[in-house]
Scaffold this motif. Structure first.
Motif, PDB file in Angstrom:
ATOM      1  N   MET A   1     123.783  54.107 -41.179  1.00 41.80           N
ATOM      2  CA  MET A   1     123.062  54.765 -42.065  1.00 41.80           C
ATOM      3  C   MET A   1     121.511  55.459 -41.506  1.00 41.80           C
ATOM      4  SD  MET A   1     125.174  55.743 -44.664  1.00 41.80           S
ATOM      5  CE  MET A   1     123.614  56.485 -45.215  1.00 41.80           C
ATOM      6  N   MET A   2     121.163  54.379 -40.728  1.00 37.87           N
ATOM      7  CA  MET A   2     119.792  54.936 -40.221  1.00 37.87           C
ATOM      8  C   MET A   2     119.760  56.102 -39.206  1.00 37.87           C
ATOM      9  SD  MET A   2     117.335  52.992 -41.131  1.00 37.87           S
ATOM     10  CE  MET A   2     115.992  52.794 -39.770  1.00 37.87           C
ATOM     11  N   PHE A   3     121.076  56.399 -39.067  1.00 38.29           N
ATOM     12  CA  PHE A   3     120.864  57.850 -38.091  1.00 38.29           C
ATOM     13  C   PHE A   3     121.186  59.323 -38.932  1.00 38.29           C
ATOM     14  CE2 PHE A   3     121.759  54.479 -35.140  1.00 38.29           C
ATOM     15  CZ  PHE A   3     121.105  54.912 -34.115  1.00 38.29           C
ATOM     16  N   ARG A   4     121.126  58.854 -40.342  1.00 39.01           N
ATOM     17  CA  ARG A   4     121.579  59.851 -41.466  1.00 39.01           C
ATOM     18  C   ARG A   4     120.432  60.866 -41.666  1.00 39.01           C
ATOM     19  NH1 ARG A   4     126.239  61.812 -43.185  1.00 39.01           N
ATOM     20  NH2 ARG A   4     127.914  60.360 -43.037  1.00 39.01           N
ATOM     21  N   GLY A   5     119.148  60.444 -41.088  1.00 41.19           N
ATOM     22  CA  GLY A   5     117.763  61.390 -41.210  1.00 41.19           C
ATOM     23  C   GLY A   5     117.073  61.055 -42.287  1.00 41.19           C
ATOM     24  N   THR A   6     115.819  62.042 -42.407  1.00 44.78           N
ATOM     25  CA  THR A   6     114.990  61.979 -43.503  1.00 44.78           C
ATOM     26  C   THR A   6     114.578  63.171 -43.950  1.00 44.78           C
ATOM     27  OG1 THR A   6     113.099  62.126 -41.936  1.00 44.78           O
ATOM     28  CG2 THR A   6     113.917  59.750 -42.236  1.00 44.78           C
ATOM     29  N   GLU A   7     113.883  63.520 -44.919  1.00 46.63           N
ATOM     30  CA  GLU A   7     113.426  64.685 -45.456  1.00 46.63           C
ATOM     31  C   GLU A   7     112.662  65.620 -44.001  1.00 46.63           C
ATOM     32  OE1 GLU A   7     110.993  64.913 -48.603  1.00 46.63           O
ATOM     33  OE2 GLU A   7     112.630  64.429 -50.019  1.00 46.63           O
ATOM     34  N   ARG A   8     112.234  64.962 -43.335  1.00 45.31           N
ATOM     35  CA  ARG A   8     111.429  65.363 -42.107  1.00 45.31           C
ATOM     36  C   ARG A   8     112.126  65.782 -40.985  1.00 45.31           C
ATOM     37  NH1 ARG A   8     105.434  63.823 -40.050  1.00 45.31           N
ATOM     38  NH2 ARG A   8     105.182  65.578 -38.301  1.00 45.31           N
ATOM     39  N   TYR A   9     113.082  64.693 -40.761  1.00 44.57           N
ATOM     40  CA  TYR A   9     113.899  64.730 -39.637  1.00 44.57           C
ATOM     41  C   TYR A   9     115.482  64.643 -40.078  1.00 44.57           C
ATOM     42  CZ  TYR A   9     110.386  64.175 -36.002  1.00 44.57           C
ATOM     43  OH  TYR A   9     109.484  64.104 -35.195  1.00 44.57           O
ATOM     44  N   SER A  10     116.195  65.805 -39.975  1.00 43.07           N
ATOM     45  CA  SER A  10     117.658  65.803 -40.598  1.00 43.07           C
ATOM     46  C   SER A  10     118.334  64.809 -39.315  1.00 43.07           C
ATOM     47  CB  SER A  10     118.109  67.043 -40.761  1.00 43.07           C
ATOM     48  OG  SER A  10     118.375  67.774 -39.623  1.00 43.07           O
ATOM     49  N   THR A  11     119.651  64.647 -39.675  1.00 46.22           N
ATOM     50  CA  THR A  11     120.460  64.092 -38.404  1.00 46.22           C
ATOM     51  C   THR A  11     120.437  64.977 -37.270  1.00 46.22           C
ATOM     52  OG1 THR A  11     121.740  63.130 -40.389  1.00 46.22           O
ATOM     53  CG2 THR A  11     122.751  63.316 -37.915  1.00 46.22           C
ATOM     54  N   ASP A  12     120.623  66.144 -37.600  1.00 42.81           N
ATOM     55  CA  ASP A  12     120.613  67.177 -36.445  1.00 42.81           C
ATOM     56  C   ASP A  12     119.328  67.210 -35.762  1.00 42.81           C
ATOM     57  OD1 ASP A  12     123.446  67.592 -36.800  1.00 42.81           O
ATOM     58  OD2 ASP A  12     122.765  69.491 -38.124  1.00 42.81           O
ATOM     59  N   ASP A  13     118.210  67.234 -36.349  1.00 40.31           N
ATOM     60  CA  ASP A  13     117.000  67.240 -35.963  1.00 40.31           C
ATOM     61  C   ASP A  13     116.661  65.984 -35.075  1.00 40.31           C
ATOM     62  OD1 ASP A  13     116.254  69.761 -36.965  1.00 40.31           O
ATOM     63  OD2 ASP A  13     115.336  68.868 -38.658  1.00 40.31           O
ATOM     64  N   TYR A  14     117.005  64.637 -35.292  1.00 37.56           N
ATOM     65  CA  TYR A  14     116.937  63.423 -34.602  1.00 37.56           C
ATOM     66  C   TYR A  14     117.803  63.570 -33.417  1.00 37.56           C
ATOM     67  CZ  TYR A  14     116.575  58.473 -34.069  1.00 37.56           C
ATOM     68  OH  TYR A  14     116.446  57.596 -33.514  1.00 37.56           O
ATOM     69  N   ASN A  15     118.976  64.044 -33.592  1.00 34.34           N
ATOM     70  CA  ASN A  15     119.816  64.049 -32.524  1.00 34.34           C
ATOM     71  C   ASN A  15     119.096  64.927 -31.407  1.00 34.34           C
ATOM     72  OD1 ASN A  15     121.419  62.001 -33.406  1.00 34.34           O
ATOM     73  ND2 ASN A  15     122.744  63.296 -34.396  1.00 34.34           N
ATOM     74  N   LYS A  16     118.853  66.070 -31.889  1.00 32.65           N
ATOM     75  CA  LYS A  16     118.292  67.209 -31.068  1.00 32.65           C
ATOM     76  C   LYS A  16     116.958  66.595 -30.360  1.00 32.65           C
ATOM     77  CE  LYS A  16     116.311  71.776 -30.921  1.00 32.65           C
ATOM     78  NZ  LYS A  16     115.878  73.000 -31.980  1.00 32.65           N
ATOM     79  N   LEU A  17     116.170  65.983 -30.819  1.00 28.73           N
ATOM     80  CA  LEU A  17     114.972  65.326 -30.211  1.00 28.73           C
ATOM     81  C   LEU A  17     115.180  64.417 -29.212  1.00 28.73           C
ATOM     82  CD1 LEU A  17     111.975  64.668 -30.178  1.00 28.73           C
ATOM     83  CD2 LEU A  17     112.333  62.824 -31.849  1.00 28.73           C
ATOM     84  N   PHE A  18     116.171  63.503 -29.528  1.00 33.64           N
ATOM     85  CA  PHE A  18     116.379  62.674 -28.118  1.00 33.64           C
ATOM     86  C   PHE A  18     117.170  63.233 -27.075  1.00 33.64           C
ATOM     87  CE2 PHE A  18     115.284  59.686 -31.336  1.00 33.64           C
ATOM     88  CZ  PHE A  18     114.745  58.474 -30.635  1.00 33.64           C
ATOM     89  N   LYS A  19     118.085  64.365 -27.383  1.00 32.72           N
ATOM     90  CA  LYS A  19     118.556  65.010 -26.273  1.00 32.72           C
ATOM     91  C   LYS A  19     117.807  65.965 -25.475  1.00 32.72           C
ATOM     92  CE  LYS A  19     122.383  68.471 -25.580  1.00 32.72           C
ATOM     93  NZ  LYS A  19     123.210  69.425 -26.317  1.00 32.72           N
ATOM     94  N   GLU A  20     116.679  66.505 -26.161  1.00 34.70           N
ATOM     95  CA  GLU A  20     115.658  67.324 -25.378  1.00 34.70           C
ATOM     96  C   GLU A  20     114.565  66.173 -24.488  1.00 34.70           C
ATOM     97  OE1 GLU A  20     113.460  69.035 -28.516  1.00 34.70           O
ATOM     98  OE2 GLU A  20     114.845  70.836 -28.597  1.00 34.70           O
ATOM     99  N   LEU A  21     114.647  64.852 -25.045  1.00 34.33           N
ATOM    100  CA  LEU A  21     114.049  64.045 -24.086  1.00 34.33           C
ATOM    101  C   LEU A  21     114.808  63.432 -22.900  1.00 34.33           C
ATOM    102  CD1 LEU A  21     111.936  62.238 -27.173  1.00 34.33           C
ATOM    103  CD2 LEU A  21     111.013  63.957 -25.619  1.00 34.33           C
ATOM    104  N   GLY A  22     115.919  63.741 -22.926  1.00 36.21           N
ATOM    105  CA  GLY A  22     116.991  63.254 -22.253  1.00 36.21           C
ATOM    106  C   GLY A  22     117.119  61.860 -22.376  1.00 36.21           C
ATOM    107  N   SER A  23     117.137  61.528 -23.828  1.00 31.57           N
ATOM    108  CA  SER A  23     117.455  60.109 -24.226  1.00 31.57           C
ATOM    109  C   SER A  23     118.656  59.891 -25.019  1.00 31.57           C
ATOM    110  CB  SER A  23     116.198  59.610 -24.815  1.00 31.57           C
ATOM    111  OG  SER A  23     116.444  58.390 -25.303  1.00 31.57           O
TER     112      SER A  23
END
Length: 446
Positions: free
Chosen positions: A82-104
């Motif tokens: 569930m911790m990968f389900r997101g928040t109001e600020r970072y949706s699941t897609d936003d969270y995954n996109k962030l780490f993808k952009e960081l190469g992580s």
């Protein structure tokens, strides 16, 4: 700030190979800095020469051990999802996109005692990760439908994992060996509880509120970074996290007084399995028991042991035999599991195991052999301290157990103190029939 990582490892390996006094020195060769925020959040920092690379770990000191209410097991593992389900600020897609952009790639795992969230990234993205991680720990948000969807995914994971005979064997072993403590169920939880999980949305909020709070979390950072700058960012993003308290009362397991047995008839063809487990004390650096039991497992069941050579190499009556004694916050199990070559050999393998244990009780180990095992254990651990991620993973383990990263150094000092007499004492105290649980698994015939 940089430290010569490979030089430190080379020096440590040289110490591992040298005479006895080296065994008393600290095994962890890098500086550790610990700071605590006013809200109780502990931050452990290890500058390490990994140019441009940082490991960022969040250690939540809550695992399946914390699932004390009947009918509500499995929630520690559930929150790993569930911790990968997101928040109001970072949706699941936003969270995954962030780490993808960081190469992580952010990941997580759950154990009996803790849940760990991990990421390896370039240090230029450290502030973004601190911001995103603090946000999900403080502001995780999910709907009832999200909750139910994920709980059904967990049920699917259970069926996948426990379609394997060795997993079912271990589940039955735990359920039989423990009567009161929450180690009775595995990290995934009891099946009946997982099936009912979609109905427990309100309890999920309660579980998160209890254990995902700053006093129960350690942020661990290893690699190429400036500690003072990192602390500024930690204070900026985690400083408003509200401190809470919760008194966890884990049931105490009563002492076992007679042998327990169980059997599984597996519905498909498989080689038979034998599991034998003995209750052992909780992890501690205050005496030699934890270190001694680990050495004992290697002495009796390691690949160089007479028992392994006889059962697996010479007679080939067993396909495999292994022993594990995981470090636990509460008393756990010294577990032997063997995959036997045929049903009619199970009793023979079992008797060989008990004979090897009896020999460990009655006959002191040769001091040279004990020294070689100690050196091998120390050398094996030292060789793993070569990347930011492996260092973080090792420290996370000890932060979970004690909250103190220096317990890593303390336990390896205890390894150096273990004597032949200690090994006999431990075998006589714990590796005895009335403290034993046996489980067998036999498959159907073709």
């Amino acid at each position: 700030m940089k430290y010569a990582g490979m030089n430190a490892i080379a020096c440590l390996i040289a110490l591992c190979a040298s005479a006895g006094p080296a065994l008393a020195r600290d095994i962890f060769p890098y500086p550790i800095e610990t700071r605590v925020l006013p809200n109780g959040l502990k931050v452990v920092m290890v500058p390490f020469d990994s140019p441009g690379i940082v490991a960022y770990y969040s250690v939540v000191r809550a695992g399946s051990r914390n699932e004390v209410e009947p009918g509500l097991s499995g929630f520690a593992h559930f929150f790993e999802h569930m911790m990968f389900r997101g928040t109001e600020r970072y949706s699941t897609d936003d969270y995954n996109k962030l780490f993808k952009e960081l190469g992580s790639d952010a990941n997580a795992f759950t154990t009996d005692d803790y849940t760990c969230y991990e990421a390896i990234l370039g240090n230029e993205g450290l502030e973004k990760v601190i911001e995103a991680e603090s946000d999900r720990f403080m502001n995780l948000k999910y709907s009832v439908s999200d909750f139910q969807q994920e709980s059904r995914a967990v049920l699917g994971e259970y069926y996948k994992n426990y379609s394997r005979p060795n997993s079912k064997l271990y589940e039955k072993l735990r359920d039989t060996a423990f009567t009161s403590h929450t180690y009775k169920h595995t990290t995934m939880g009891f099946l009946k509880d997982i099936e009912d999980m979609p109905n427990q949305y309100d309890y999920s909020l309660k579980f998160f509120d209890r254990f995902y709070q700053p006093g129960n979390v350690v942020v661990l950072i290893v690699g190429d970074f400036d500690p003072d700058r990192v602390m500024e960012l930690i204070e900026k993003y985690y400083g408003k996290w509200e401190a809470k308290t919760y008194d966890l009362l884990v049931p105490v397991e009563p002492e076992q007084t007679s042998k327990r047995t169980a059997h599984i008839d597996w519905e498909n063809p498989t080689l038979p399995y034998l599991a034998i487990a003995f209750h052992t004390p909780a992890f501690s650096t205050k005496n030699t028991d934890s270190a001694g039991l680990d050495i004992l497992s290697e002495l009796i069941f390691g690949r160089n042991s007479p028992l392994y050579q006889k059962l697996v190499i010479e007679d080939q009556s067993a396909e495999s035999i292994r022993c594990s004694i995981p470090d636990k916050r509460d008393p756990g199990l010294f577990t032997i599991i063997s995959r036997v070559k045929s049903d009619d050999l199970v009793e023979e393998v079992k008797n060989e195991i008990y004979e090897a244990i009896a020999e460990a009780r009655e006959k002191p180990v040769d001091p040279k052999k004990l020294k070689a095992i100690k050196s091998r254990i120390r050398y094996s651990f030292a060789m793993r301290l070569d990347t930011a991620g492996s260092i973080a993973r090792s420290l996370a383990h000890y932060l979970n157990l004690t909250g103190d990263p220096n317990s890593l150094n303390e336990i390896y000092k205890r390894y150096g103190e273990v004597s032949p007499g200690d090994l006999q004492r431990l075998a006589e105290r714990y590796l005895v029939k009335h403290n034993c649980t046996e489980v067998t698994l036999i498959g159907v015939k073709n």
